[in-house]
Scaffold this motif. Sequence first.
Motif, PDB file in Angstrom:
ATOM      1  N   PHE A  13      39.065 -19.796  49.326  1.00  0.00           N
ATOM      2  CA  PHE A  13      39.995 -19.177  48.378  1.00  0.00           C
ATOM      3  C   PHE A  13      41.238 -18.604  49.059  1.00  0.00           C
ATOM      4  O   PHE A  13      42.229 -18.319  48.392  1.00  0.00           O
ATOM      5  CB  PHE A  13      39.288 -18.068  47.602  1.00  0.00           C
ATOM      6  N   THR A  16      44.200 -20.894  48.537  1.00  0.00           N
ATOM      7  CA  THR A  16      44.293 -21.465  47.192  1.00  0.00           C
ATOM      8  C   THR A  16      45.557 -20.995  46.470  1.00  0.00           C
ATOM      9  O   THR A  16      45.881 -19.807  46.490  1.00  0.00           O
ATOM     10  CB  THR A  16      43.053 -21.062  46.362  1.00  0.00           C
ATOM     11  N   PHE A  18      46.647 -20.225  43.163  1.00  0.00           N
ATOM     12  CA  PHE A  18      46.098 -19.985  41.825  1.00  0.00           C
ATOM     13  C   PHE A  18      47.129 -20.225  40.725  1.00  0.00           C
ATOM     14  O   PHE A  18      46.757 -20.526  39.590  1.00  0.00           O
ATOM     15  CB  PHE A  18      45.538 -18.564  41.732  1.00  0.00           C
ATOM     16  N   ARG A  22      46.268 -22.390  37.473  1.00  0.00           N
ATOM     17  CA  ARG A  22      46.481 -21.966  36.084  1.00  0.00           C
ATOM     18  C   ARG A  22      47.222 -23.035  35.298  1.00  0.00           C
ATOM     19  O   ARG A  22      46.876 -23.332  34.152  1.00  0.00           O
ATOM     20  CB  ARG A  22      47.269 -20.650  36.060  1.00  0.00           C
ATOM     21  N   LEU A 228      36.967 -17.874  40.072  1.00  0.00           N
ATOM     22  CA  LEU A 228      37.851 -18.672  39.223  1.00  0.00           C
ATOM     23  C   LEU A 228      38.030 -18.019  37.858  1.00  0.00           C
ATOM     24  O   LEU A 228      39.132 -17.973  37.320  1.00  0.00           O
ATOM     25  CB  LEU A 228      37.272 -20.084  39.032  1.00  0.00           C
ATOM     26  N   GLU A 231      40.382 -15.008  38.250  1.00  0.00           N
ATOM     27  CA  GLU A 231      41.767 -15.373  38.557  1.00  0.00           C
ATOM     28  C   GLU A 231      42.444 -16.092  37.395  1.00  0.00           C
ATOM     29  O   GLU A 231      43.649 -15.961  37.194  1.00  0.00           O
ATOM     30  CB  GLU A 231      41.798 -16.256  39.806  1.00  0.00           C
ATOM     31  N   LEU A 232      41.675 -16.866  36.625  1.00  0.00           N
ATOM     32  CA  LEU A 232      42.247 -17.651  35.520  1.00  0.00           C
ATOM     33  C   LEU A 232      41.993 -17.016  34.164  1.00  0.00           C
ATOM     34  O   LEU A 232      42.043 -17.682  33.135  1.00  0.00           O
ATOM     35  CB  LEU A 232      41.671 -19.069  35.538  1.00  0.00           C
TER      36      LEU A 232
END
Length: 470
Positions: A13, A16, A18, A22, A228, A231-232
């Motif tokens: 991560f 990553t 993000f 998204r 996930l 974060e999303l």
Amino acid sequence: MEPHHTRTKVLDFKKTDFSKMRFCVKESLSDWRSLKGVQEKWDYLKEALLKATGNCIQLVSKNKKGKKPLWYSAEVAKIVKNKKRAFNNYKKTQSEEDRQTYKIRQKEAKQFIRASKAHAEEKIAQSVKKGDKTFFRYINEKRTVKQGLVRLKTKEGRYVEEDKSLADCLNEYFCSVFAEEKEGKGPQLGENTKETFTYQFTEEEVLQQLSKVKTNKSMGPDGIHPKLLKELSDVIAKPLTDLFNQSLLTGVVPEDWKLANVVPIYKKGSREESGNYRPVSLTSVVGKLMETMLKERIVEHLKTNRLQDQKQHGFTSGRSCQTNLIDFFDWVTKIIDTGGAVDIAYLDFSKAFDTVPHRRLIHKLQSLNLDSNIVDWIRQWLSDRQQRVVVNGVYSAQGLVTSGVPQGSVLGPILFNIFISDIAEGINGKVCLFADDTKICNRVDVPGGISKKTYFSINTFCNITNKNIK
């Protein structure tokens, strides 16, 4: 024999993007409104998340390591790193100046680590007053030596050592303890009432639950990492709200939410006996989000209607093992102070969580006037469940779960408490409960000991609960 360790692949991560994730997930969910069924929507959402994971997150190899000590802070890590750098420098140059620098760094690290340990232990000791479990967890870690699962004895008497054989052996045993409930068997529970309330989850409520997701927890069988979801959250909150509401309204539970990866946790006794391991279920994190919101509705209903068991101290907010002991000793000491004597029967159910009969549990939920949609959802959530044991990343064959509430689930503890909530009915004496651990106490009222009426009550209690008692 030493347990073998393998390198595992984990999601990286740290590198990553993000923002890109998204965008990818949002694009994948553009056709969400055209979907209809609960299973179809769940498969679509899962595929979008897994696809984004595969495209945006790299897998890195990592050796499985134990947790860092509580005293090992970022400052300690920096001091230790400086010491290692000084040592490596000295090895290269062999100069007296670099040697003295290394000695200084070594002394600094030793003193700082000693001070950090003392500070951490002082903090842990103070946590006892708050009822925190940190102190006992710290002591247990110091007292016990962790060992891996090396070999098991099968029911035929032979030993198995391969990971697949170990997993299959444990799953076979875990499935063998499930109870079969025959129609018409059990106590009369009275008429079951059905009431439906117009309750729906809101997007704000789902967002709040997503913000509370613990990112260091393990993934469920669906392969969706909890980080996930957090974060999303702004992208998936609306689809999840729609999915949860439709699932509650129709009673349809996605198949992934009824599958559990079982991790065997050693309890006591011989490590070669399957019966000395407790099955803890790792289930879908998304499914747990819905379980959490349903649990809040159930607890609110029990509190509002004063249906909570006042004798139960386990899995209950504001109560603990400590409150259980205070209640018990307060009752006992009052009798002893007046010159009386007390007889106590200690009861412990065998495989308590695994043998809860589903039909009678649902009848009890209905008798509490719970929302019929919630009861029907729980019925479907419990039916046709599957489990598989995981040993060193190797899975056993799937086994059908015919009874019990999953250990490790969110709803499991509250459902267990509801099932045994009438455990003290018909008992003549003081009853103290912590989950399934039961103490039945009474003042000795005849020269020979406790009265026959209480013995009769205990026998009746054993019969109506249909449980094996140690």
